[in-house]
Design a protein around this motif. Structure first.
Motif, mmCIF file in Angstrom:
data_model
loop_
_atom_site.group_PDB
_atom_site.id
_atom_site.type_symbol
_atom_site.label_atom_id
_atom_site.label_comp_id
_atom_site.label_asym_id
_atom_site.label_seq_id
_atom_site.Cartn_x
_atom_site.Cartn_y
_atom_site.Cartn_z
ATOM 1 N N GLN A 131 1.817 3.889 -1.194
ATOM 2 C CA GLN A 131 2.971 3.189 -0.731
ATOM 3 C C GLN A 131 2.805 2.007 -0.193
ATOM 4 O OE1 GLN A 131 6.743 4.153 0.059
ATOM 5 N NE2 GLN A 131 6.241 5.033 -1.885
ATOM 6 N N GLU A 132 1.534 1.877 0.558
ATOM 7 C CA GLU A 132 1.051 0.475 1.185
ATOM 8 C C GLU A 132 0.947 -0.623 0.036
ATOM 9 O OE1 GLU A 132 1.193 -0.401 4.409
ATOM 10 O OE2 GLU A 132 2.031 1.664 4.372
ATOM 11 N N ALA A 133 0.263 -0.155 -1.134
ATOM 12 C CA ALA A 133 0.473 -1.049 -2.364
ATOM 13 C C ALA A 133 1.691 -1.635 -2.750
ATOM 14 C CB ALA A 133 -0.665 -0.622 -3.531
ATOM 15 N N LEU A 134 2.653 -0.508 -2.843
ATOM 16 C CA LEU A 134 3.963 -0.518 -3.325
ATOM 17 C C LEU A 134 4.714 -1.865 -2.397
ATOM 18 C CD1 LEU A 134 6.065 -0.048 -5.330
ATOM 19 C CD2 LEU A 134 7.115 1.586 -3.881
ATOM 20 N N LYS A 135 4.464 -1.478 -1.179
ATOM 21 C CA LYS A 135 5.123 -2.465 -0.200
ATOM 22 C C LYS A 135 4.418 -3.926 -0.236
ATOM 23 C CE LYS A 135 6.446 1.104 2.999
ATOM 24 N NZ LYS A 135 6.514 1.995 4.140
ATOM 25 N N VAL A 136 3.302 -4.110 -0.453
ATOM 26 C CA VAL A 136 2.803 -5.364 -0.589
ATOM 27 C C VAL A 136 3.390 -6.080 -1.706
ATOM 28 C CG1 VAL A 136 0.577 -6.677 -1.181
ATOM 29 C CG2 VAL A 136 0.530 -4.816 0.493
ATOM 30 N N LEU A 137 3.521 -5.300 -2.697
ATOM 31 C CA LEU A 137 3.769 -5.770 -3.966
ATOM 32 C C LEU A 137 5.376 -6.485 -4.043
ATOM 33 C CD1 LEU A 137 3.400 -6.132 -7.157
ATOM 34 C CD2 LEU A 137 4.437 -3.944 -7.527
ATOM 35 N N ALA A 138 6.286 -5.532 -3.158
ATOM 36 C CA ALA A 138 7.440 -5.797 -2.785
ATOM 37 C C ALA A 138 7.488 -7.452 -1.965
ATOM 38 C CB ALA A 138 8.392 -4.638 -1.750
ATOM 39 N N ARG A 139 6.654 -7.192 -0.776
ATOM 40 C CA ARG A 139 6.722 -8.443 0.165
ATOM 41 C C ARG A 139 6.307 -9.794 -0.729
ATOM 42 N NH1 ARG A 139 3.658 -5.518 4.400
ATOM 43 N NH2 ARG A 139 4.766 -5.382 6.131
#
Length: 303
Positions: A192-200
């Motif tokens: 999830q953290e990697a996905l949120k970085v991608l979204a940012r």
């Protein structure tokens, strides 16, 4: 924003044809407009239907529901849209018939708003030249806050065009896989953290004010204008899922409703998931029972 803000919704209206039931009204923009009308937001749908029985039925249903039909063109040259829906492992598969009336929304028939307004659109209705040019004209209106609902349906989307369309959007909603596709990520996010970085990074690179990423039963999160992450996941609930067609549209409608009513983003995500969770318990993307919408308004303390 405020609840009196004019809302224009551009795109497809069609019939979802299921294997074992009668055709049902659908199309993401139509579904969003239908829900918003039931919640008292009075949107104007910009679309097209054929001069056929299906087109007459759609216009009649809209009028019965109190919806504005002024900007729904009757096209004598093309048939009302249709999607053949099948299911594989519980997930809907779509055969979207090409060259439907909504592929030919003529810009000469577009309304001309004055002042601040919200424009919702997806990506499917821009697959053909006429409607794509009309959407391009709509996006030039001054005073606009654009809500782009990414809805990638193979083969009806182009990476460069979708990227250009979401650029500068006030609010962009997509699902996890769509984020990965549009980001051209070399690897699946590990967690999830990697996905949120991608979204940012995607929000920042595309000058998007607010980016919403939906994850089905795993909830949704938003990257806001400051780059902060706001998450909300509903606790697991015992419910019978009939089909998931229209769940994303229900979610989008409540996000728009929350924007109009100045709800906090966490509240928006919670209520959008609540309503989408109800829609999956019935067949079809919308309900014609006003009491259902009244129950949600009561639950949410709306007038």
């Amino acid at each position: 924003m405020n609840e009196c803000l004019p809302i224009y919704i551009f795109g497809e209206v069609l019939f979802d044809c299921f294997p074992d039931s009668e055709p049902m009204l659908g199309g993401a923009p139509f579904n969003v407009a239908w829900h918003l009308q039931a919640f008292g937001a009075n949107p104007r749908l910009i679309s097209a239907v054929g001069a056929d029985d299906g087109g007459q039925q759609i216009l009649a249903k809209m009028q019965q529901w109190g919806m504005d039909t002024q900007s729904v063109i009757v096209d004598a040259q093309h048939e009302t849209g249709r999607v053949d829906v099948t299911f594989a492992d519980g997930e809907p598969q779509y055969d979207i018939v090409l060259d439907a009336a909504y592929d030919h929304i003529d810009q000469r028939c577009l309304p001309v708003p004055s002042g601040e307004h919200l424009l919702y659109h997806g990506t499917l209705a821009a697959r053909c030249t006429t409607s794509r040019e009309s959407l391009g004209q709509l996006r030039t209106w001054p005073g606009q806050k654009a809500f782009i609902d990414v809805n990638l349906r193979d083969p009806w989307w182009e990476l460069d065009w979708v990227r250009s369309e979401v650029h500068g959007g006030h609010c962009v909603k997509l699902n996890r896989q769509e984020l990965i596709l549009l980001s051209a990520a070399e690897h699946e996010p590990a967690d999830q953290e990697a996905l949120k970085v991608l979204a940012r990074n995607f929000r920042l690179a595309n000058n998007i004010a607010n980016l919403i990423v939906t994850q089905g039963a795993d909830g949704a999160f938003l990257v806001d204008e400051m780059g902060d992450i706001i998450s909300h996941s509903l606790p697991p609930q015992a419910r019978t899922v009939v089909d998931t067609v229209g769940a994303g549209d229900a979610f989008s409608a409540i996000v728009i409703l929350g924007m109009l009513n100045n709800w906090q983003w966490e509240t928006v995500l919670e209520r959008a998931q609540q309503f989408a969770g109800f829609i999956v318990t019935q067949q079809g993307a919308v309900s014609d029972n006003p009491a259902i919408y009244g129950d949600f308004k009561c639950l949410w303390g709306m007038r």
